[in-house]
Design an enzyme around this catalytic site. Structure first.
Site, PDB file in Angstrom:
ATOM      1  N   SER A 106       0.779  -1.080   0.157  1.00 54.41           N
ATOM      2  CA  SER A 106      -0.452  -0.320   0.203  1.00 54.41           C
ATOM      3  C   SER A 106       0.937   1.326   0.351  1.00 54.41           C
ATOM      4  CB  SER A 106      -1.150   0.208   1.299  1.00 54.41           C
ATOM      5  OG  SER A 106      -1.664  -0.439   1.083  1.00 54.41           O
ATOM      6  N   ASN A 205      -8.943  -0.939  -0.186  1.00 60.74           N
ATOM      7  CA  ASN A 205      -8.286  -0.965  -1.212  1.00 60.74           C
ATOM      8  C   ASN A 205      -9.154  -0.619  -2.722  1.00 60.74           C
ATOM      9  OD1 ASN A 205      -6.059  -2.112  -0.742  1.00 60.74           O
ATOM     10  ND2 ASN A 205      -6.505  -3.963   0.086  1.00 60.74           N
TER      11      ASN A 205
END
Ligand code: REX
Length: 417
Positions: A106, A205
């Protein structure tokens, strides 16, 4: 066991500073500067030197918690210091290399945010535009804005929770898969939304998959080209790439090892995968030096203009400790010594990453452990931030008096996984 770990611990040699714009003198061990008249008269102006013994202990703790290897790299006014422990390849036994490439998970979200904010700066996208204005009919709610995506306030559920409910079978089912963005968004839309648009923070996400779609729609280019043109080339990040859906990490790299859910089951070498399940939410490759260069450049205002950077670092809490915050594609952690650091964390099968820098970009820490699905290893690795930015821990009574003492649980850095 202890002896075994001790033997495997390799303390890496310090590297010379190569980060543009940082102080010239790189010292082998970044020794704390001797107290000077200046420090005596202006103590508050001197941030603490990193606690190198503490950093080494944190890496040993990370190995003890189940990581085959771990590394940390701190860069500050005194230069660059790196530490490694354990191995980057369990088959060859090669020691962890502080320059190795790895999957940053991430931390990719911060790269995607920079590209998106540059497009905002160019007037091609508005932060408060409804997503559906740019991608007609994509989302079931016209109230979801671009800002909601970047702050994780869209309410779009995170499809990866179901995808990876069973860790190894979930991973193997997508390891070689190539998803279209729309396919991933549809997985999310098949689940109930988590909040009304804008109401509360819920990490997902899906938000950053939609960010990738917006970038490609606005530019007419694949995201890889935009990362390259806007960030990788200007900052000369030679170890950073977005190669989706290629499965190989080119060049010298660490292997990643995924812990199965079943205690005692053998680790799975998860190095090679498309990372198509994450794409613009998590598929980049980089190394510690490049991540520090990137975060430092960002906070120094070299990637987005000041007003947009100010927006990016306008934070709201992500938990009840009031020490963890999210802005736009960027986290802020408030450490026990009062230091505030900006950056991102990453989790992708086989790799945990931390990449953080101070508000002025002058001190940066990157850390990586080549394992995942092992919360204790991630928590242990998070200790690199305290060691790097807070230096030696304050004596217990002093810390207590200031209300800063942290329990191990409070020091558990990421709020999920
Ligand atoms: C996916 C599953 C983790 C990992 C995930 N990663 O959502 C994104 C990311 C890209 O980096 N997020 C982190 C797997 C939290 C961040 O923002 O810091 N877990 C693993 C499982 C659990 O499979 N059953 O640990 O490798």
């Amino acid at each position: 066991m202890r002896l075994h770990l001790e033997r495997r611990l390799t303390i890496g040699a310090a590297l010379l500073a190569v980060v543009a714009g940082l102080a010239p003198a790189a010292t082998a061990h970044a020794a704390p500067t001797a107290p000077s008249a200046q420090t005596a008269t202006r103590p508050a102006a001197q941030p603490p030197a990193p606690d190198l013994a503490g950093l080494e202990q944190v890496l040993r703790n990370t190995l003890a918690a189940g990581a085959p290897g771990a590394t940390a790299r701190f860069t500050g006014p005194a230069g660059v210091v790196t530490r490694v422990a354990g191995v980057q390849d369990r088959t060859t036994g090669a020691a962890m290399d502080p320059a190795a490439r790895f999957r940053i998970g991430s931390v990719t979200k911060t790269f995607s945010t920079v590209v998106l904010l540059q497009l905002v700066n160019e007037g091609r996208i508005g932060l408060d535009d409804p997503v559906n204005r740019h991608l007609p009919g994509l989302l079931p709610d016209d109230r979801i804005t671009v800002r909601h995506l970047l702050t994780h306030r869209s309410g779009l559920s995170d499809y990866t929770n179901v995808m990876f409910a069973n860790t190894v079978p979930g991973f193997e089912s997508v390891r070689n898969k190539v998803f279209g963005y729309k396919e991933l968004v549809n997985l999310s839309l098949a689940e109930p939304r988590t909040t009304e648009p804008g109401v509360s923070y819920k990490y997902s996400n899906t938000n950053f998959v939609v960010v990738g779609m917006l970038i490609e729609k606005a530019t007419g280019q694949p995201v890889a080209k935009e990362y390259e043109r806007r960030i990788i080339k200007p900052l000369k990040l030679r170890n950073t790439s977005y190669v989706h859906p290629a499965t190989v990490i080119k060049g010298a790299h660490a292997h990643g090892y995924l812990h199965p859910d079943q205690e005692g089951a053998p680790l799975v070498d998860s190095t090679e995968q498309t990372v198509s399940w994450a794409q613009t939410a998590g598929a980049m490759i980089s190394n510690q030096a490049d991540l520090s260069t990137f975060m430092s450049a960002l906070l120094r205002g070299r990637l987005v203009p000041a007003p947009l950077l100010d927006t990016m670092i306008t934070m709201t809490p992500t938990d009840t400790t009031n020490t963890r915050f999210y802005g736009l594609g960027l986290r802020r952690y408030d450490l026990s010594c009062g230091a505030q650091v900006y950056g991102h964390t990453g989790t992708v099968q086989g790799f945990y990453t931390y990449a953080f820098t101070t508000r002025d970009g002058s001190r940066s820490l990157s850390a990586m452990a080549n394992t995942s699905n092992r919360g204790a290893a991630n928590t242990a690795l998070g200790g690199t931030l305290e060691a790097a930015f807070c230096g030696k821990p304050a004596t217990a009574p002093a810390a207590k008096a200031r209300g800063l003492a942290m329990t191990p649980a409070e020091a558990d850095l990421p709020e999920r996984r």
